[in-house]
Design a protein around this motif. Sequence first.
Motif, short mmCIF file in Angstrom:
data_model
loop_
_atom_site.label_atom_id
_atom_site.label_comp_id
_atom_site.label_asym_id
_atom_site.label_seq_id
_atom_site.Cartn_x
_atom_site.Cartn_y
_atom_site.Cartn_z
N SER A 120 11.64 -2.29 -0.17
CA SER A 120 10.61 -2.20 0.87
C SER A 120 10.40 -3.47 1.68
CB SER A 120 9.27 -1.82 0.22
OG SER A 120 8.93 -2.74 -0.81
N ILE A 121 10.80 -4.63 1.19
CA ILE A 121 10.55 -5.88 1.92
C ILE A 121 11.57 -6.01 3.04
CG2 ILE A 121 10.57 -8.40 1.75
CD1 ILE A 121 9.52 -8.09 -1.10
N ASP A 183 17.58 -3.11 9.58
CA ASP A 183 16.32 -3.37 8.90
C ASP A 183 15.17 -2.66 9.61
OD1 ASP A 183 14.59 -4.54 7.05
OD2 ASP A 183 14.17 -6.22 8.38
N ALA A 184 14.39 -1.90 8.86
CA ALA A 184 13.23 -1.17 9.37
C ALA A 184 12.33 -0.85 8.19
CB ALA A 184 13.67 0.12 10.08
N TRP A 247 3.28 1.73 5.18
CA TRP A 247 2.06 2.07 5.92
C TRP A 247 1.60 0.90 6.79
CZ3 TRP A 247 -3.23 0.58 4.23
CH2 TRP A 247 -4.23 1.22 4.96
N GLU A 248 1.56 -0.29 6.19
CA GLU A 248 1.12 -1.47 6.94
C GLU A 248 2.12 -1.84 8.04
OE1 GLU A 248 0.44 -4.45 4.00
OE2 GLU A 248 -1.33 -3.45 3.17
N ALA A 249 3.42 -1.76 7.74
CA ALA A 249 4.45 -2.15 8.71
C ALA A 249 4.47 -1.22 9.92
CB ALA A 249 5.82 -2.15 8.04
N LEU A 250 4.05 0.02 9.73
CA LEU A 250 4.05 1.00 10.83
C LEU A 250 2.70 1.09 11.54
CD1 LEU A 250 6.18 3.87 9.24
CD2 LEU A 250 6.90 2.20 10.97
N THR A 257 -1.25 7.05 4.75
CA THR A 257 -2.22 6.30 3.97
C THR A 257 -1.90 6.39 2.48
OG1 THR A 257 -3.97 6.74 5.59
CG2 THR A 257 -4.66 6.04 3.39
N PRO A 258 -1.76 5.26 1.78
CA PRO A 258 -1.45 5.29 0.35
C PRO A 258 -2.50 6.06 -0.44
CG PRO A 258 -1.07 3.11 1.23
CD PRO A 258 -1.77 3.89 2.32
N SER A 259 -2.08 6.62 -1.55
CA SER A 259 -2.92 7.49 -2.36
C SER A 259 -3.87 6.72 -3.26
CB SER A 259 -2.03 8.40 -3.21
OG SER A 259 -2.75 8.99 -4.26
N ALA A 260 -5.15 7.13 -3.25
CA ALA A 260 -6.13 6.53 -4.15
C ALA A 260 -5.82 6.88 -5.61
CB ALA A 260 -7.54 7.02 -3.79
N LEU A 261 -5.30 8.09 -5.84
CA LEU A 261 -4.93 8.50 -7.20
C LEU A 261 -3.83 7.60 -7.74
CD1 LEU A 261 -4.88 10.41 -9.62
CD2 LEU A 261 -3.41 11.95 -8.30
N GLN A 262 -2.85 7.31 -6.91
CA GLN A 262 -1.76 6.44 -7.33
C GLN A 262 -2.26 5.01 -7.57
OE1 GLN A 262 1.54 6.15 -4.56
NE2 GLN A 262 2.99 6.44 -6.22
N GLN A 263 -3.16 4.55 -6.71
CA GLN A 263 -3.74 3.22 -6.89
C GLN A 263 -4.48 3.12 -8.22
OE1 GLN A 263 -6.66 2.15 -3.95
NE2 GLN A 263 -6.77 0.02 -4.60
N GLN A 264 -5.21 4.17 -8.58
CA GLN A 264 -5.94 4.18 -9.85
C GLN A 264 -4.98 4.07 -11.03
OE1 GLN A 264 -8.21 7.80 -9.68
NE2 GLN A 264 -9.52 7.05 -8.00
N LYS A 265 -3.86 4.77 -10.95
CA LYS A 265 -2.86 4.70 -12.02
C LYS A 265 -2.33 3.27 -12.18
CE LYS A 265 -2.29 9.07 -13.36
NZ LYS A 265 -2.46 9.48 -14.80
N VAL A 266 -2.10 2.61 -11.06
CA VAL A 266 -1.61 1.23 -11.09
C VAL A 266 -2.65 0.32 -11.73
CG1 VAL A 266 -0.91 -0.74 -9.70
CG2 VAL A 266 -0.08 1.55 -9.12
N GLU A 267 -3.90 0.49 -11.36
CA GLU A 267 -4.97 -0.38 -11.85
C GLU A 267 -5.16 -0.30 -13.36
OE1 GLU A 267 -8.28 0.80 -9.46
OE2 GLU A 267 -7.69 -0.47 -7.75
#
Length: 283
Positions: A120-121, A183-184, A247-250, A257-267
């Motif tokens: 992704s970078i 690169d994109a 999301w930010e790059a575009l 928009t990133p998922s809140a459910l996925q964010q919770q799993k990461v946290e």
Amino acid sequence: METISTIAVCGAGTMGSGIAQLCAQKGIDTILFDVNETILQNSRRRIWMNLDSLQQKGKIAGAELAAIQKRLHFTHQLSDCVAPVMIEAIIEQKEVKATLLNQVLTINQYQTILASNTSSISINALAAAVSHPQCLAGLHFFNPATIMQLVEVIKGEQTAPEVITTLLALSKQLGKTPVVCNDAPGFIVNRVARPYYLEALRLVEQGLATVEQVDAVMEASGFKMGPFKLMDLIGIDINYSVSCIVWEALGKPPRLTPSALQQQKVEVKQLGKKSGTGFYQYQ
């Protein structure tokens, strides 16, 4: 063009280990580096188990297994990473990657190709922090690297043409199907795949379907793996990070928009197979 006989792989996590195993299986002397000795030992154990499994299934003979093992060299000394090609597969943080890449360039007296396995970078952003940006390109393998056929070869604005030519030849030497892209954000695959994950996550967040239902429908439709099983395999933290970067790059479009459910799993460190728990249980 001569075939590559030696490769250094930096990073002994899931992707680095898979890439190193692949290279050794294809006859290349492979140096696998990681600064963390515990991770390095776990990598060796995982690769040895994979090779034993291949032998038990009759896919490789005993002599071949021994030869593959002999071609793998595990080290926690970066100075050992002397090779015409270095594949970087460390943490998805630009500054950390750039530091490593510059160190490897110095060790090799600026005579090595730097291939980043970043998912992704931006290669251009990474190149801006590297002393010899013409040496750098993306070489994006997919998990598991020993099985998945596609490899994205990402060309940065300053990447030398001969670097792309060499990486294309190397990909074919490894039995892969390479696709060159400029690169994109998200390159090709991760850009196209965002809706596959995000729409599935929204269905579950909105209570319209369960994780199991979504996966079952997608697999019945012809996909080899449903989105939730795939996120667990990739690593929920990695998948979420890619979503955030794209999301930010575009320009933060609502549809990505990133998922809140996925964010919770990461946290809560429920990261999928590697942690034992994700959208499914693995313990």
